[in-house]
Design a protein around this motif. Structure first.
Motif, PDB file in Angstrom:
ATOM      1  N   ARG A   1       1.170  10.577   3.524  1.00 54.32           N
ATOM      2  CA  ARG A   1       1.143  11.535   2.413  1.00 54.32           C
ATOM      3  C   ARG A   1       0.112  11.137   1.360  1.00 54.32           C
ATOM      4  N   ARG A   2       0.066   9.825   1.026  1.00 54.96           N
ATOM      5  CA  ARG A   2      -0.799   9.384  -0.057  1.00 54.96           C
ATOM      6  C   ARG A   2      -2.243   9.207   0.387  1.00 54.96           C
ATOM      7  N   GLU A   3      -2.470   8.763   1.627  1.00 54.28           N
ATOM      8  CA  GLU A   3      -3.819   8.461   2.115  1.00 54.28           C
ATOM      9  C   GLU A   3      -4.084   9.236   3.410  1.00 54.28           C
ATOM     10  N   PRO A   4      -4.145  10.567   3.343  1.00 55.72           N
ATOM     11  CA  PRO A   4      -4.343  11.335   4.586  1.00 55.72           C
ATOM     12  C   PRO A   4      -5.695  11.073   5.237  1.00 55.72           C
TER      13      PRO A   4
ATOM     14  N   TYR B   1       4.958  12.234  14.999  1.00 56.18           N
ATOM     15  CA  TYR B   1       5.212  11.987  13.577  1.00 56.18           C
ATOM     16  C   TYR B   1       5.796  13.247  12.953  1.00 56.18           C
ATOM     17  N   PRO B   2       6.794  13.150  12.042  1.00 60.86           N
ATOM     18  CA  PRO B   2       7.464  11.943  11.542  1.00 60.86           C
ATOM     19  C   PRO B   2       8.755  11.589  12.282  1.00 60.86           C
ATOM     20  N   VAL B   3       8.972  12.171  13.454  1.00 58.30           N
ATOM     21  CA  VAL B   3      10.238  11.964  14.156  1.00 58.30           C
ATOM     22  C   VAL B   3      10.448  10.495  14.521  1.00 58.30           C
ATOM     23  N   LEU B   4       9.433   9.866  15.138  1.00 62.01           N
ATOM     24  CA  LEU B   4       9.615   8.487  15.594  1.00 62.01           C
ATOM     25  C   LEU B   4       9.827   7.498  14.445  1.00 62.01           C
ATOM     26  N   PRO B   5       9.068   7.588  13.338  1.00 61.90           N
ATOM     27  CA  PRO B   5       9.379   6.670  12.232  1.00 61.90           C
ATOM     28  C   PRO B   5      10.797   6.862  11.683  1.00 61.90           C
ATOM     29  N   LEU B   6      11.256   8.099  11.599  1.00 63.61           N
ATOM     30  CA  LEU B   6      12.614   8.343  11.104  1.00 63.61           C
ATOM     31  C   LEU B   6      13.655   7.808  12.086  1.00 63.61           C
TER      32      LEU B   6
ATOM     33  N   VAL C   1       4.737   4.041   6.716  1.00 65.50           N
ATOM     34  CA  VAL C   1       3.864   4.936   7.487  1.00 65.50           C
ATOM     35  C   VAL C   1       3.925   6.353   6.922  1.00 65.50           C
ATOM     36  N   ILE C   2       5.136   6.817   6.644  1.00 68.81           N
ATOM     37  CA  ILE C   2       5.304   8.169   6.103  1.00 68.81           C
ATOM     38  C   ILE C   2       4.665   8.276   4.721  1.00 68.81           C
TER      39      ILE C   2
ATOM     40  N   ALA D   1       0.822  -1.216   0.000  1.00 68.48           N
ATOM     41  CA  ALA D   1       0.000   0.000   0.000  1.00 68.48           C
ATOM     42  C   ALA D   1       0.852   1.260   0.000  1.00 68.48           C
ATOM     43  N   GLY D   2       2.012   1.203   0.639  1.00 70.67           N
ATOM     44  CA  GLY D   2       2.804   2.421   0.787  1.00 70.67           C
ATOM     45  C   GLY D   2       3.885   2.617  -0.255  1.00 70.67           C
ATOM     46  N   LEU D   3       4.505   1.520  -0.704  1.00 65.07           N
ATOM     47  CA  LEU D   3       5.699   1.651  -1.540  1.00 65.07           C
ATOM     48  C   LEU D   3       5.643   0.867  -2.849  1.00 65.07           C
ATOM     49  N   GLY D   4       4.652   0.031  -3.032  1.00 68.79           N
ATOM     50  CA  GLY D   4       4.500  -0.638  -4.312  1.00 68.79           C
ATOM     51  C   GLY D   4       4.851  -2.113  -4.291  1.00 68.79           C
TER      52      GLY D   4
END
Length: 483
Positions: free
Chosen positions: A401-404, A415-420, A396-397, A99-102
């Motif tokens: 962006r794609r599915e707000p 967000y987005p500190v913890l995912p990074l 997640v990031i 869903a996020g990256l293909g």
């Protein structure tokens, strides 16, 4: 350059039947079962067998290593919690990447899941064999001959106990999810009770002097210990593979993930402190069946060690059970998408389980369990799992962006500190695995890419225009009974 093949979260949910009746999998797991399932997947070889390796690297500072490994997991656990609640399907990180990256990234994530779930089945089974021998020796003074209880790399010929535990897990899983969940819950409660009892015994002999020097190998030792300790946490994300068999996945999956990480971290730190405080890091580090040895030393009797060995046998068997479950669900999701053979998506009308997929997993991964050493498979499991966790944080990031407007029952804080930060921690621990493991992992990824180009890309249902929200006859052989 062609656009990546991306599946929307709505399509993933619709294809899986996660929000409607009529799918072959049955919803039988509540929050308690999910927490027990997570603990069942996590607590096993990593603490009963791998603790000695972590202590050998970090000394008493292994407690810091456990906390650092937990922090890495927590960053990613937030991401799994958000995506697991928003996309409650059996594909877990494979589906999240789709869903996020293909599709290409998703296939490689699914390929890496063969390391996290598949090869870890082999690693855990090898550890189980060690404690079976320890239990037999404690009870009878007799052990299985090395030729039949270890692979060639460990001085044996074939590891029959490792094959046996995989076979038992497969038999239980094909009988049905309800039965498996009950067994997992019972084993999870038992192994926590035994580890708590170990802590109680270890702390009675606790001596502060055994914690000095606290970090004999310095920061480098703590870093290496963190990479070794990370294996002890592998499996928490398996909770998300139960998305189609949980009663209320959007609410319960995020809660179960975070509860499991918290409980397991507290338990691991307590066990490490009790073991080292009782007999010293030099006695724990590098010792097989270290927990049984600690109890025998403290009590002056082999009875306590036998109880710990029994707990390890149960604990590690439950990990084999839950991880085999997770791997079969991942393959089922990939099969639905046409990226692996269709037989892996078939669900039995009698047991509502993917029987063929479960048996394939058991047979394929019993082979390395029979002949491989624990060290080889542990390093590959670790680097593969870290790569998957990094991708989930990026997904997640990408989906934010794609599915707000995507319905999210849990959202990653800060967000987005913890995912990074999660991505950064994963990359650091991957670096610590060493260049040999990197070369093995690169070869593994190259093989996966060849499989995708040669089979997956050409058979993709999304590319063929058949990625519709429907359940194919192959996926469900008969109308399931209501959960």
């Amino acid at each position: 350059m062609p656009a990546p093949r991306i599946k929307s979260p709505a399509l993933l949910v619709a294809e899986s039947g996660a929000d409607r009746a009529g799918h072959g999998l049955k919803r039988t797991m509540g929050l308690f079962q999910l927490v027990c399932f997570g603990i069942g997947a996590i607590v096993g070889t990593g603490i009963f067998v791998g603790l000695s390796d972590s202590v050998a690297q970090a000394g008493p500072a292994v407690v810091v290593s456990f906390v650092l490994a937990a922090i890495t997991c927590v960053f990613t656990a937030f991401s799994f919690a958000e995506l697991g609640g928003a996309i409650p399907v059996a594909g877990s990180s494979y589906s999240f990447a789709y869903a996020g990256l293909g599709e290409t990234t998703a296939f490689l994530v699914g390929w890496c899941l063969l390391l996290e779930y598949g090869i870890s089945i082999s690693a855990v089974a090898v550890g189980w064999s060690q404690y079976v021998n320890e239990l037999l020796h404690s009870l009878t003074g007799w052990q299985l001959p090395a030729a039949l209880s270890a692979g060639p790399g460990d001085g044996g010929v074939v590891n029959l106990p490792a094959v046996a535990v995989i076979a038992m897990a497969c038999v239980l899983l094909v009988r049905g999810v309800r039965e498996s969940a009950r067994a997992t819950a019972a084993m999870a409660v038992l192994k926590i009770a035994i580890l708590v009892a170990f802590c109680a015994i270890g702390f009675t002999a606790f001596q502060h002097g055994n914690l000095t020097p606290f970090s004999p190998a310095g920061l480098g030792g703590i870093g290496a210990g963190t990479t070794a300790a990370f294996f002890s946490y592998i499996g928490f994300d398996a909770i998300t593979t139960a998305g189609e068999e949980a009663k209320n996945p959007r609410r319960d999956i995020p809660v179960a993930i975070l509860v499991c990480i918290g409980l397991v971290t507290l338990l691991y730190c307590a066990v490490a402190l009790a073991a080292i405080g009782a007999i010293g890091g030099g006695q724990v580090g590098g010792r097989p069946a270290a927990l049984s040895y600690v109890v025998n030393t403290v009590t002056g009797s082999s009875v306590g060690g036998a109880v710990i060995a029994f707990g390890a046998v149960v604990a590690i068997a439950s990990v084999v059970l839950t991880v085999t479950y997770a791997q079969s669900r991942i393959l089922m999701s990939m099969s639905r998408d046409g990226l692996v053979p269709r037989v892996l998506q078939k669900v039995s009308p009698r047991t509502s389980t993917p029987v063929a997929g479960t048996l394939v997993v058991g047979v394929v991964f019993a082979i390395p369990a029979a002949f491989a050493t624990l060290d080889v498979v542990v390093n590959l499991c670790t680097i593969g799992t870290l790569a998957i966790m990094g991708v989930v944080n990026i997904a997640v990031i990408a989906l934010r962006r794609r599915e707000p407007g995507l319905a999210r029952t849990f959202r990653v804080p800060l967000y987005p500190v913890l995912p990074l930060l999660g991505v950064g921690c994963c990359l650091y621990l991957m670096y610590e695995t060493g260049w040999t493991t990197w070369l093995q992992f690169a070869a593994f990824l190259a093989a996966g890419l060849l499989v995708y180009v040669g089979y997956g890309r050409r058979n993709s249902r999304l590319a063929a225009g058949s990625g519709a929200a429907e359940v194919t006859p192959d996926a469900v052989e008969a109308e399931p009974r209501p959960a």
